[in-house]
Design a protein around this motif. Structure first.
Motif, short mmCIF file in Angstrom:
data_model
loop_
_atom_site.label_atom_id
_atom_site.label_comp_id
_atom_site.label_asym_id
_atom_site.label_seq_id
_atom_site.Cartn_x
_atom_site.Cartn_y
_atom_site.Cartn_z
N UNK A 30 -9.40 40.36 -21.33
CA UNK A 30 -8.77 39.38 -22.63
C UNK A 30 -9.90 39.28 -23.49
N UNK A 31 -11.10 39.14 -23.18
CA UNK A 31 -12.02 38.99 -24.39
C UNK A 31 -12.45 39.97 -25.23
N UNK A 32 -12.46 41.16 -24.57
CA UNK A 32 -12.51 42.39 -25.37
C UNK A 32 -11.31 42.51 -26.37
N UNK A 33 -10.15 42.25 -25.94
CA UNK A 33 -8.82 42.45 -26.72
C UNK A 33 -8.87 41.49 -27.82
N UNK A 199 -5.43 29.94 -33.16
CA UNK A 199 -6.91 29.66 -33.07
C UNK A 199 -7.53 31.10 -32.82
N UNK A 200 -7.23 31.57 -31.51
CA UNK A 200 -7.79 32.96 -31.18
C UNK A 200 -6.45 33.90 -31.40
N UNK A 201 -5.29 33.49 -31.58
CA UNK A 201 -4.08 34.22 -31.61
C UNK A 201 -3.06 33.67 -32.74
N UNK A 202 -2.42 34.68 -33.53
CA UNK A 202 -1.44 34.24 -34.40
C UNK A 202 -0.18 35.19 -34.26
N UNK A 298 -16.81 36.03 -25.36
CA UNK A 298 -17.13 34.93 -26.58
C UNK A 298 -16.07 34.66 -27.10
N UNK A 299 -15.84 33.23 -27.31
CA UNK A 299 -14.76 32.61 -28.05
C UNK A 299 -15.54 31.79 -29.22
N UNK A 352 -4.76 38.85 -32.42
CA UNK A 352 -5.73 38.39 -32.45
C UNK A 352 -5.91 37.78 -34.04
N UNK A 353 -6.61 36.65 -34.01
CA UNK A 353 -6.86 36.22 -35.75
C UNK A 353 -8.10 36.78 -36.19
N UNK A 354 -8.95 37.35 -35.46
CA UNK A 354 -10.33 37.94 -35.73
C UNK A 354 -9.77 39.14 -36.92
#
Length: 433
Positions: A30-33, A199-202, A298-299, A352-354
């Motif tokens: 989940x952190x890779x994605x 935050x991490x997702x949208x 990482x978050x 992801x928001x990244x």
């Protein structure tokens, strides 16, 4: 600078015993994605004497036998899950040369010329690329790119240190990397303690319809490199930590200072909100994950403030916002993220928001701190580099923090701003209130 490509080829892992099967794969965690789906480029410069290319190449082949993910490929298994295929298809290895001396200005002052010192970041199938560029003066620049989905900065730096040890003939890689990406098991029942939406997702619709609040994307963005001495950082830390028992870290103090001076240089409206995206390493938060874990873990923390509050309050105000935001991304937050990412992302169609396509972050900032990474330990057998730095990548509001190669406690900051704001930043970047 005319860089001549002398050779470009694929090299594969070297195994001392029977090679492992090439049909296995590693599922993305989940952190890779949730991280940036892009290549990151880093440059190292070495003075004479430098090892021959063959030594560096052979060491890389041996290191790849323990870090097989780099020699694999991204794809999907028969269930449609995103994975890294351990198929040993190899990494890109480029040898290049320049018929002139290395112009130090190219490395000291970031410019587009840096892009010729590493393989292209566009349309890349390989997960790792290396370019060795030799200059007539004998200097060597090692430029490499890594796919961020495969590994974060901690994992990359561990790999680089291992690569150097192999080149120096120090035998087996120790400690060995931990490759199991299935260790992030959601709780039963899951507990969504924090709201990770926004935050991490949208949602996909919000991502597609997002309009940046800042519309000056057509302005020129430049990278300004600024040096902060050990004495200045000590003074900054003392000012930021007034009236508290445990002082803030150098990172917290410097980032608080930069947040305020960049906000001043930008001339933002007082009621506008500004925040910083700060990477938080989960290896120090999740108790069950070893430091040798290879992958992404990482978050992000997002300290936020109104411009008037940030600038009217003294430095300790900004330092506390940063400290508290990072502290709140703790074990409970990471566990909540694992539960949410496992159960809610696919169910709600979140993404992801990244976002690697943004060119302007104003009024916000994104900081990449390499202060704790042992990148300067990449020693191929003739000593460490005299300089290492990120390549030339433009994104207004992005900050890179690197320890000085002098190892004297000073820090170099690469600040990306609109060109018409840089002169103001230069005038105030050493000003203390």
């Amino acid at each position: 600078m005319n860089v001549r490509i002398d050779s470009s080829r694929i090299i594969k892992p070297f195994y001392e015993g029977p090679p492992p099967p090439t049909t296995n794969y590693v599922p993305l965690s989940v952190f890779d994605k949730v991280t940036y789906n892009t290549h990151i480029a880093i440059l190292y410069a070495y003075h004479l004497p430098t090892p021959p290319n063959a030594t560096i190449e052979n060491g890389l082949k041996m290191a790849l036998s323990e870090y097989r993910e780099w020699a694999g490929r991204l794809g999907q298994n028969n269930k449609g899950d995103s994975v890294i295929f351990l198929n040993d298809k190899g990494v890109r290895f480029v040898e290049a040369s320049v018929d002139s001396k290395l112009d130090q200005a190219i490395l000291l002052h970031p410019s587009p010329a840096l892009l010729s010192l590493h393989p292209s970041l566009k349309g890349v199938e390989e997960l790792l690329q290396v370019q060795l560029t030799r200059f007539s003066c004998g200097s060597l620049v090692v430029g490499f790119t890594t796919q961020h989905v495969v590994a974060d900065g901690d994992s990359v730096s561990n790999f680089l240190v291992a690569w150097g040890k192999v080149c120096r003939g120090q035998g087996m890689i120790k400690p060995l990397p931990t490759h199991d990406r299935t260790i992030f098991i959601p709780r039963d029942p899951p507990r969504f303690v924090f709201d990770h939406r926004g935050v991490e997702f949208t949602s996909k619709n919000l991502m597609q319809n997002h309009d940046p609040t800042y519309t000056d994307a057509d302005k020129d963005v430049v990278i300004h490199k600024v040096h902060f001495s050990f004495d200045f950082l000590a003074m900054l830390k003392a000012r930021a930590s007034r009236k508290i028992n445990k002082p803030y870290s150098t990172f917290e103090s410097l980032l608080a200072h930069l947040w305020r001076v960049i906000t001043k240089a930008r001339g933002l409206c007082g009621m506008e909100t500004t925040n910083i995206r700060i990477s938080v390493n989960g290896r120090k938060r999740l108790n069950t994950v070893p430091n040798e874990y290879f992958g992404n873990l990482v978050l992000w923390a997002f300290p936020s403030a109104k411009v008037d509050d940030l600038l009217c309050h003294p430095l300790p105000y900004a330092a506390k916002l940063i400290h508290d935001a990072v502290a709140n991304v703790n074990n409970n937050y990471f566990r909540s993220f694992v539960d949410f990412a496992t159960h809610k992302v696919e169910e709600e169609g979140l993404v992801p928001t990244a976002d690697i396509n943004k060119s302007v972050l104003c009024p916000n900032l994104d900081v990449d701190s390499w202060l704790r990474f042992p990148f300067n330990e990449l020693d191929f057998g003739c000593g460490g580099p005299y300089l290492f730095m990120p390549s030339y990548f433009l994104m207004e509001g992005n900050i890179f923090l690197l320890p000085s190669i002098k190892r004297d406690g000073s820090i170099n900051a690469f600040i990306q701003l609109f060109e018409d704001k840089v002169e103001i930043f230069k005038q105030i970047c050493y000003t203390l209130d």
